[in-house]
Design a protein around this motif. Structure first.
Motif, PDB file in Angstrom:
ATOM      1  N   SER A  75       0.652  -1.394   0.036  1.00 27.50           N
ATOM      2  CA  SER A  75      -0.008  -0.163  -0.158  1.00 27.50           C
ATOM      3  C   SER A  75       0.928   1.184   0.063  1.00 27.50           C
ATOM      4  O   SER A  75       0.363   2.572  -0.343  1.00 27.50           O
ATOM      5  N   ILE A  76       2.151   1.003   0.428  1.00 24.58           N
ATOM      6  CA  ILE A  76       3.064   2.118   0.456  1.00 24.58           C
ATOM      7  C   ILE A  76       2.896   3.376  -0.586  1.00 24.58           C
ATOM      8  O   ILE A  76       2.704   4.525  -0.462  1.00 24.58           O
ATOM      9  N   LYS A  77       2.785   2.722  -1.909  1.00 23.42           N
ATOM     10  CA  LYS A  77       2.785   3.846  -3.127  1.00 23.42           C
ATOM     11  C   LYS A  77       1.740   4.684  -3.225  1.00 23.42           C
ATOM     12  O   LYS A  77       1.575   5.791  -3.514  1.00 23.42           O
ATOM     13  N   ASN A  78       0.348   3.801  -2.871  1.00 27.36           N
ATOM     14  CA  ASN A  78      -0.920   4.562  -2.929  1.00 27.36           C
ATOM     15  C   ASN A  78      -0.712   5.603  -1.637  1.00 27.36           C
ATOM     16  O   ASN A  78      -1.193   6.888  -1.540  1.00 27.36           O
ATOM     17  N   ILE A  79      -0.173   5.270  -0.357  1.00 27.56           N
ATOM     18  CA  ILE A  79      -0.213   6.067   0.595  1.00 27.56           C
ATOM     19  C   ILE A  79       0.595   7.186   0.749  1.00 27.56           C
ATOM     20  O   ILE A  79       0.570   8.215   1.164  1.00 27.56           O
ATOM     21  N   ARG A  80       1.867   7.077  -0.233  1.00 28.04           N
ATOM     22  CA  ARG A  80       2.886   8.127  -0.265  1.00 28.04           C
ATOM     23  C   ARG A  80       2.110   9.158  -0.931  1.00 28.04           C
ATOM     24  O   ARG A  80       2.464  10.421  -1.045  1.00 28.04           O
ATOM     25  N   SER A  81       1.086   8.769  -2.001  1.00 28.48           N
ATOM     26  CA  SER A  81       0.319   9.957  -2.604  1.00 28.48           C
ATOM     27  C   SER A  81      -0.722  10.887  -1.653  1.00 28.48           C
ATOM     28  O   SER A  81      -1.192  11.566  -2.182  1.00 28.48           O
ATOM     29  N   LYS A  82      -0.795  10.262  -0.282  1.00 24.43           N
ATOM     30  CA  LYS A  82      -1.477  11.027   0.510  1.00 24.43           C
ATOM     31  C   LYS A  82      -0.740  11.859   1.583  1.00 24.43           C
ATOM     32  O   LYS A  82      -0.991  12.755   2.281  1.00 24.43           O
ATOM     33  N   ILE A  83       0.432  11.217   1.894  1.00 19.41           N
ATOM     34  CA  ILE A  83       1.270  11.666   2.894  1.00 19.41           C
ATOM     35  C   ILE A  83       2.533  12.574   2.058  1.00 19.41           C
ATOM     36  O   ILE A  83       3.024  12.361   1.269  1.00 19.41           O
ATOM     37  N   GLY A  84       2.958  13.799   2.764  1.00 19.91           N
ATOM     38  CA  GLY A  84       3.940  14.400   2.275  1.00 19.91           C
ATOM     39  C   GLY A  84       4.831  14.661   3.722  1.00 19.91           C
ATOM     40  O   GLY A  84       4.238  14.764   4.713  1.00 19.91           O
ATOM     41  N   ILE A  85       6.125  14.412   3.375  1.00 22.28           N
ATOM     42  CA  ILE A  85       6.927  14.421   4.528  1.00 22.28           C
ATOM     43  C   ILE A  85       8.143  15.386   4.414  1.00 22.28           C
ATOM     44  O   ILE A  85       8.780  15.614   3.392  1.00 22.28           O
ATOM     45  N   VAL A  86       8.232  16.197   5.453  1.00 23.60           N
ATOM     46  CA  VAL A  86       9.410  17.378   5.238  1.00 23.60           C
ATOM     47  C   VAL A  86      10.495  16.784   6.291  1.00 23.60           C
ATOM     48  O   VAL A  86      10.255  16.566   7.409  1.00 23.60           O
ATOM     49  N   PHE A  87      11.654  16.556   5.724  1.00 24.31           N
ATOM     50  CA  PHE A  87      12.696  15.749   6.441  1.00 24.31           C
ATOM     51  C   PHE A  87      13.704  16.838   7.269  1.00 24.31           C
ATOM     52  O   PHE A  87      13.207  18.229   7.088  1.00 24.31           O
ATOM     53  N   GLN A  88      14.358  16.274   7.909  1.00 25.35           N
ATOM     54  CA  GLN A  88      15.132  17.039   8.827  1.00 25.35           C
ATOM     55  C   GLN A  88      16.281  17.986   8.209  1.00 25.35           C
ATOM     56  O   GLN A  88      16.406  19.074   8.527  1.00 25.35           O
ATOM     57  N   ASN A  89      16.992  17.374   7.349  1.00 28.71           N
ATOM     58  CA  ASN A  89      18.120  18.009   6.563  1.00 28.71           C
ATOM     59  C   ASN A  89      17.684  18.853   5.287  1.00 28.71           C
ATOM     60  O   ASN A  89      17.340  18.147   4.312  1.00 28.71           O
ATOM     61  N   PRO A  90      17.921  20.327   5.447  1.00 33.05           N
ATOM     62  CA  PRO A  90      17.240  21.049   4.319  1.00 33.05           C
ATOM     63  C   PRO A  90      18.031  20.692   2.906  1.00 33.05           C
ATOM     64  O   PRO A  90      17.582  20.900   1.952  1.00 33.05           O
ATOM     65  N   ASP A  91      19.233  20.456   2.933  1.00 30.32           N
ATOM     66  CA  ASP A  91      20.099  20.052   1.854  1.00 30.32           C
ATOM     67  C   ASP A  91      19.785  18.880   1.022  1.00 30.32           C
ATOM     68  O   ASP A  91      19.599  18.817   0.008  1.00 30.32           O
ATOM     69  N   ASN A  92      19.666  17.807   1.986  1.00 26.74           N
ATOM     70  CA  ASN A  92      19.297  16.424   1.473  1.00 26.74           C
ATOM     71  C   ASN A  92      18.034  16.277   0.736  1.00 26.74           C
ATOM     72  O   ASN A  92      17.503  15.137   0.313  1.00 26.74           O
ATOM     73  N   GLN A  93      17.017  17.175   0.864  1.00 27.29           N
ATOM     74  CA  GLN A  93      15.608  16.890   0.300  1.00 27.29           C
ATOM     75  C   GLN A  93      15.348  18.263  -0.693  1.00 27.29           C
ATOM     76  O   GLN A  93      14.311  18.392  -1.128  1.00 27.29           O
ATOM     77  N   PHE A  94      16.544  18.672  -1.128  1.00 26.27           N
ATOM     78  CA  PHE A  94      16.294  19.936  -2.162  1.00 26.27           C
ATOM     79  C   PHE A  94      17.001  18.990  -3.477  1.00 26.27           C
ATOM     80  O   PHE A  94      18.219  18.832  -3.615  1.00 26.27           O
ATOM     81  N   ILE A  95      15.993  18.840  -4.156  1.00 23.44           N
ATOM     82  CA  ILE A  95      16.129  17.780  -5.449  1.00 23.44           C
ATOM     83  C   ILE A  95      16.423  18.688  -6.630  1.00 23.44           C
ATOM     84  O   ILE A  95      17.568  18.346  -7.600  1.00 23.44           O
ATOM     85  N   GLY A  96      15.581  19.558  -6.809  1.00 25.26           N
ATOM     86  CA  GLY A  96      15.828  20.405  -8.006  1.00 25.26           C
ATOM     87  C   GLY A  96      17.074  21.557  -8.022  1.00 25.26           C
ATOM     88  O   GLY A  96      17.569  21.527  -6.775  1.00 25.26           O
TER      89      GLY A  96
END
Lengths: 275, 292
Positions: A75-96
């Motif tokens: 179910s994780i794929k479906n559930i991921r489309s409902k949940i957004g996660i903001v992680f701890q490290n600001p650098d490591n989640q900056f993708i663009g």
């Protein structure tokens, strides 16, 4: 008010290789539109709980339901489309490579059309106050600004639940303040949004709807902030402090000035006193 | 530290900046090929290279490429020059204008020196071309251009989007990792590591105190990045839309025509130059004066 369960955690047990229980029979519910903070001192199991909620770790025993759907590999794929996660490290989640590219990343994954994407990116960048930085690179931004971009990227996806996984712990006090205020405005604009914040910022916890305190892998308290932080001595025992505003209020009440419990900011208290 | 990176993008708004990155990429490759074309004798070669230098210099001026950083980058070429000179010395070639004859088997010719100069000019022009591309084009746009050129590979199910995303992520993390390296170096310096002192082995030893923590942090970063990407719904094998697309405007068409015109002229000259020997007379003439 009718409450609709959106997240249900049932008898969660988790331990690492050493078999020492990090989470011991943790159960709680989170309702739609709530802003819940999860706090606890270091080693209380709150980071582990965050990882379990975002399915980075799998529970040893117990279940997590999101909108009634059990969280597991299928179910994780479906559930991921409902949940957004903001992680701890600001650098490591900056993708663009720039602010706008990063906000658009999630939209690109959802095959949103280009024209529409431009509008959405602009709209949410404005919402988090980053509209003047659209073509800036991450190196030119502060930690707080990067986290705001991450939040915009998640808000743009129009999700029901946002989890903040210690999103402010790597920021300077100014950045912490920025994010704290942003969460509140976000909630004000969209009361349907469910926010779970795993944090050690007790000031933030005080501003939330409900506080869950974890201590030694168990739920120690689960109530509205004013109740949870009532007893300063008790909080000290589990290595937690009480919010600064509450300290002021307590001191004031010793002098027979009772500040109403709805007032939760220093500015609010000051205004009240000036009346 | 960051401002010193060679060919770093400079955010001006010149015509060169606004050109389509695909065109710039194409022009870069084409001009590089031209720089390396053979043109019969040395006179012809230097005339063509001189013209190309003028054109490339003009592009640099229009694109507001920093000449100071360009010349600074050239200063590292002296190693190459020494290497070439030594190389030239040991590999005897034939030429028309001898400098000195050591014995009947070994003679040093002016031609050899000309050859070194020729290689050097080619190298400098190549560096200039690359710097023009990188300092007038955002790394992300270069990635888009690359992705566009890779599109035909989609027919054989080659995951072009994965490749371009990987490249753009790598580019995105260069400054972050540079900062990290700086931080680690400072931390190690405060613990007594000296990165400047000592000879070869000592330097290598001190470098390991930088490399190992940097690698460890790289891995944990990539892990977190992967989780963050997955959390935002990234699936490498699913179709994704594009936030940015490249536009080929009339300006690009004009630039393309100019580049092709220059290229075809130079190529024609290259083909014809084997038949024209007029330029050689000049050098013969000068040589004649000197020998008198």
């Amino acid at each position: 008010m009718e409450k609709e369960k959106i997240i249900e955690v049932k008898d969660l047990i988790f331990y690492y290789e050493d078999k020492k229980k990090v989470l011991d029979n943790v159960s709680f519910e989170i309702y739609k539109g709530e802003y819940v903070t999860l706090i606890g001192h270091n080693g209380s199991g709150k980071s582990t709980l965050a990882k379990l909620l975002s399915y980075i770790l799998e529970p040893i025993d117990g279940k997590i339901y999101i909108e009634g759907e059990e969280l597991n590999e299928n179910s994780i794929k479906n559930i991921r489309s409902k949940i957004g996660i903001v992680f701890q490290n600001p650098d490591n989640q900056f993708i663009g490579s720039t602010v706008e590219d990063d906000i658009a990343f999630g939209l690109e994954n959802r095959n949103v059309k280009q024209q529409e994407m431009r509008k959405i990116v602009k709209e949410f960048a404005t919402k988090v106050g980053m509209d003047k930085f659209l073509n800036k690179e991450p190196e030119e931004l502060s930690g707080g600004q990067k986290q705001r971009v991450a939040i915009a990227g998640i808000l743009a996806l129009n999700l029901k639940i946002i989890i903040f996984d210690e999103a402010t712990s790597m920021l300077d006090p100014e950045g912490v303040e920025e994010i704290r205020n942003l969460i509140l405005t976000m909630k004000k604009e969209n009361p349907e949004l469910t926010v779970i914040s795993i944090t050690h910022d007790i000031e933030e916890a005080y501003l939330s709807d409900r506080v869950i305190i974890l201590n030694e892998g168990k739920i120690y308290k689960n109530d509205v902030p004013n109740e949870v932080f009532k007893d300063e001595e008790e909080m000290r025992k589990i290595e937690l402090d009480i919010p600064f505003v509450l300290k002021i209020k307590n001191e004031l009440s010793k002098r027979n000035i009772i500040v109403p419990s709805e007032i939760k900011t220093i500015e609010g208290v000051a205004k009240f006193l000036c009346q | 530290m960051r401002s010193d990176i060679l060919g770093k993008y400079t955010p001006y708004n010149s015509i060169i900046h606004r050109l389509d990155p695909r065109l710039k990429f194409f022009a870069l490759i084409l001009l590089m090929v031209i720089v390396f074309l053979p043109f019969g004798n040395y006179t012809n070669r230097f005339i063509v290279l001189g013209i190309l230098t003028l054109i490339i210099g003009l592009i640099m001026v229009i694109g507001r490429v920093s000449f100071s950083s360009f010349f600074r980058s050239l200063s590292s070429l002296w190693m190459m020059v020494i290497f070439l000179l030594i190389f030239m010395f040991f590999i005897p070639t034939k030429g028309d204008y001898p400098i000195y004859s050591f014995n009947e088997n070994y003679t040093l010719y002016w031609d050899n020196l000309l050859q070194v100069a020729h290689i050097l000019v080619r190298l400098i022009l190549m560096i200039a071309l690359t710097i023009i591309l990188t300092s007038t084009t955002l790394p992300m746009d270069i990635t888009y251009a690359l992705d566009w050129y890779l599109t035909p590979l989609k027919l054989v199910k080659f995951p072009t989007q994965v490749v371009s995303l990987t490249i753009s992520l790598a580019l995105r993390f260069i400054p972050t990792l540079l900062n990290e390296a700086n931080r680690i170096m400072n931390a190690q310096k405060s613990r007594g590591v000296d990165y400047n002192k000592g000879f070869f082995m000592a330097k290598i030893k001190s470098i390991t105190t930088l490399i190992i923590p940097l690698l460890v942090s790289c891995f944990s970063r990539s892990d977190e990045l992967a989780i963050a990407m997955e959390a935002r719904g990234y699936d490498p094998y699913k179709h994704r839309t594009r936030y940015k697309s490249l536009k080929f405007s009339y300006k690009d068409l004009i630039a393309l025509l100019i580049i092709i015109l220059i290229a075809s002229m130079v190529i024609t000259f290259s083909i014809c130059s084997s038949t024209i020997s007029g330029f050689d007379d000049i050098i013969n003439f000068i040589w004649g004066i000197k020998t008198i």
